[in-house]
Scaffold this active site. Structure first.
Site, PDB file in Angstrom:
ATOM      1  N   HIS A   1       0.737  -1.081  -0.194  1.00 36.10           N
ATOM      2  CA  HIS A   1      -0.030  -0.018  -0.186  1.00 36.10           C
ATOM      3  C   HIS A   1       0.818   1.155  -0.037  1.00 36.10           C
ATOM      4  CE1 HIS A   1      -2.751   2.919   1.979  1.00 36.10           C
ATOM      5  NE2 HIS A   1      -3.631   2.448   1.138  1.00 36.10           N
TER       6      HIS A   1
ATOM      7  N   SER B   1      -4.624  -3.020  -5.915  1.00 33.08           N
ATOM      8  CA  SER B   1      -4.829  -3.268  -4.420  1.00 33.08           C
ATOM      9  C   SER B   1      -5.688  -4.609  -4.283  1.00 33.08           C
ATOM     10  CB  SER B   1      -5.436  -1.767  -3.915  1.00 33.08           C
ATOM     11  OG  SER B   1      -6.589  -1.623  -4.816  1.00 33.08           O
TER      12      SER B   1
ATOM     13  N   ASP C   1      -6.829  12.482  -8.292  1.00 34.34           N
ATOM     14  CA  ASP C   1      -6.785  11.328  -7.501  1.00 34.34           C
ATOM     15  C   ASP C   1      -8.116  10.502  -7.439  1.00 34.34           C
ATOM     16  OD1 ASP C   1      -5.835   9.160  -5.960  1.00 34.34           O
ATOM     17  OD2 ASP C   1      -4.685  10.373  -4.304  1.00 34.34           O
ATOM     18  N   MET C   2      -8.337   9.507  -8.223  1.00 31.67           N
ATOM     19  CA  MET C   2      -9.596   8.697  -8.014  1.00 31.67           C
ATOM     20  C   MET C   2      -9.444   7.268  -8.103  1.00 31.67           C
ATOM     21  SD  MET C   2     -10.690   9.989 -12.041  1.00 31.67           S
ATOM     22  CE  MET C   2     -11.867   8.530 -12.561  1.00 31.67           C
TER      23      MET C   2
ATOM     24  N   LYS D   1     -17.638   1.658 -17.629  1.00 34.93           N
ATOM     25  CA  LYS D   1     -16.504   2.406 -17.875  1.00 34.93           C
ATOM     26  C   LYS D   1     -15.538   2.278 -16.791  1.00 34.93           C
ATOM     27  CE  LYS D   1     -18.514   5.797 -21.024  1.00 34.93           C
ATOM     28  NZ  LYS D   1     -18.474   7.329 -21.626  1.00 34.93           N
TER      29      LYS D   1
ATOM     30  N   GLY E   1      -7.812  19.055  -6.574  1.00 34.89           N
ATOM     31  CA  GLY E   1      -6.559  19.573  -5.952  1.00 34.89           C
ATOM     32  C   GLY E   1      -6.959  20.642  -4.947  1.00 34.89           C
TER      33      GLY E   1
END
Lengths: 354, 354
Positions: A121, A145, A179-180, A231, A313
């Site tokens: 991680h 992950s 960051d998704m 998607k 951000g």
């Protein structure tokens, strides 16, 4: 109450505490600093799920020898491609060292690709975007992950929640950082709903038979749905190809969960692509274009009920400023776990301010 | 009926027709071949929105001089980065030439980045993924496009539907190709619903005030919503940064729509990152890993009601096989437009088989 049970912690003191515990576990000071910084930075930015609440499980796995405290991180270079064996390090250590090696390669070639295997991680992907942005570089980062997302049409989780991140430096504003995860929602939110006996919204998860469910407990027997249906499935798969298959890491259900008992290393893989923007255009020109871009987006006429148009951000940066000033609030359960570590390793937990 | 109005067209004959029209417009034979191949390939793969139905608008804009028939495509190399001025070529021409230049760079460095500015609609991103896969390379491709998606919290479209694509070669199976827009749905589906007086599902679009709507006509006054809400917004923004801001192309609303009248070039930008897989691991090892990955995904226990678990690229490939055998069905409106081009340019439209 979650979030402000026992006052607020000073970020630098909390970082020092984490670093102390990690050093007691045998990490070299520089590695301990990176991991501590990544965790506390996540709390500062409001991403508590990737913050100091992770320290207890990291510590436990290092103590058990399932994660290496003094890993041999091996970097092999071929052209502008770096293949990195993380030596079963904490993901932050493997990733930081890999990117440190990649930055000069990107200076040289304009672009550098990094494939990390045998890692764990790595905290938030945003952390590495920030590292690239400080060098005037853009970054595309992915990691796999342990299984959490079903393939579309399936009922058993195969992919991790597999985030993809993009970082772009800016001159004045906070950097643009996307960051998704590839999932609709973090599994943690479903766990929380189940604990509180609350239903979950439709579209979040399937039960053990692969049927959509709003029953949180049933969802925990099933899996989280991918973002936007097919998607998100496709995105999770592409992230797994880059981070797992192509890097030589474990992939799919072969990635082990550090929260589960057992001796195997996680085998997590990461992928980074660094772009040295000065090769695309002079930095001044780039920054002027980004300023215009951000300015126009923020000036978009607002939808009914919307207060402001933010860019990715911005929210993270505002949280960072606020918590740097006000301190980090931690839930009681986390404080208890940290206090336990403090006792175990003889590193005093700093006092919280009221 | 849409799709099978007037019989089925032989793919090679349809390609020859498109090529003939484009050559009559002044395109060099090799450029005409690439554009014709890209369009017909899209029809073969079931992506009719990017198929020969685009030929009439391409032809019109070339005839008007708004798109260049004989562009000077300029490629500047710096390290492993190629900056390409598309010379206002059709997007397929600029992209094909850019990738042809990039492939040897990726052989040399293991990775190559390509930024294309001053281009136009490039057809399907999948086409370039296939090109890379034939070379044993993976590809990440993005393009911007005229405004279609609202920033989250806004009510006016800023970003294009901004697709991102990932291609990964395989040994036996069709290649893994993810090719997804950042929007919930193609705008074309909303136009169709409006024409038929049908409502659209919730979550597809907002009206001119930025309120969610199920009224297709109102949606056409507003904008399409990003995939999965804020995450799709963030993805559209990252794609715009890569394809528009970083490439030196137009971005956001400064990208012109070829369907609208007016003299300005579109200014579309594309971004490609080519990965030469042999630098990551021996190709045999890679292919064995992909076989295992695909095999495991397809063997995922199925959800109730699901017939099969497909991977991205499989449906496209099946359509390709079926239509290569059976021919391409075209709606009457498209056939009429092609017949008009046939008359204008003296290139006979091939007959359809019943």
């Amino acid at each position: 109450m979650k979030g402000d049970g026992i006052g607020r912690y000073h970020p630098a003191k909390l970082t020092g505490f984490c670093k102390g515990v990690l050093e007691s576990l045998g990490l070299p000071p520089e590695d301990a600093r990176v991991v501590a910084d990544s965790l506390v930075r996540a709390n500062l930015e409001g991403t508590d799920s990737h913050g100091v609440s992770r320290l207890p499980i990291y510590a436990r796995r290092v103590r058990e020898g399932r994660i290496s405290a003094r890993p041999e991180v091996r970097v092999e270079r071929s052209g502008a491609v770096l293949r990195v064996d993380g030596g079963n390090a904490l993901g932050q250590v493997a990733s930081y060292r890999a990117l440190e090696a990649a930055i000069p390669v990107a200076w040289e070639a304009g672009i550098a690709a990094v494939a990390v295997r045998n890692s764990n991680h790595f905290g938030t992907a945003a952390y590495y975007c920030q590292m690239a942005c400080r060098e005037g570089m853009a970054l595309i980062a992915t990691t796999n992950s342990p299984p959490g997302i079903v393939p579309w049409g399936g009922r058993k989780a195969y992919f991790g929640t597999n985030p993809i991140a993009f970082g772009f430096p800016t001159r004045r504003e906070p950097p643009v950082i996307v960051d998704m995860s590839s999932s609709v929602v973090a599994r943690g939110k479903i766990i929380l709903a189940a604990q509180q006996g609350l239903p979950i919204p439709p579209g979040w998860a399937v039960d053990g038979e692969g049927r959509e469910t709003t029953d949180a407990a049933a969802a925990l027997q099933g899996a989280v749905l991918p973002l936007g249906g097919p998607k998100g499935y496709a995105l999770a798969l592409a992230v797994e190809m880059l981070s797992g298959v192509l890097s030589g890491a474990a992939f799919g259900p072969h990635v082990n969960n550090i929260y589960e008992e057992g001796a195997s290393p996680s085998g997590v893989g990461h992928s980074f692509i660094l772009l040295d923007i000065a090769r695309w255009m002079p930095l001044d020109e780039y920054y002027a274009r980004v300023d215009q871009f951000i300015g126009e987006i923020k000036a978009t006429p607002r939808a009914a009920g919307a207060e402001e148009v933010l860019y990715p951000g911005e929210r993270r940066y505002r949280a960072f400023l606020e918590k740097t000033r006000e301190g980090i609030a931690l839930p009681e359960t986390v404080v208890e776990e940290l206090a336990e570590l403090a006792g175990q390793y003889g590193v005093p937990l700093p006092a919280a301010a009221a």
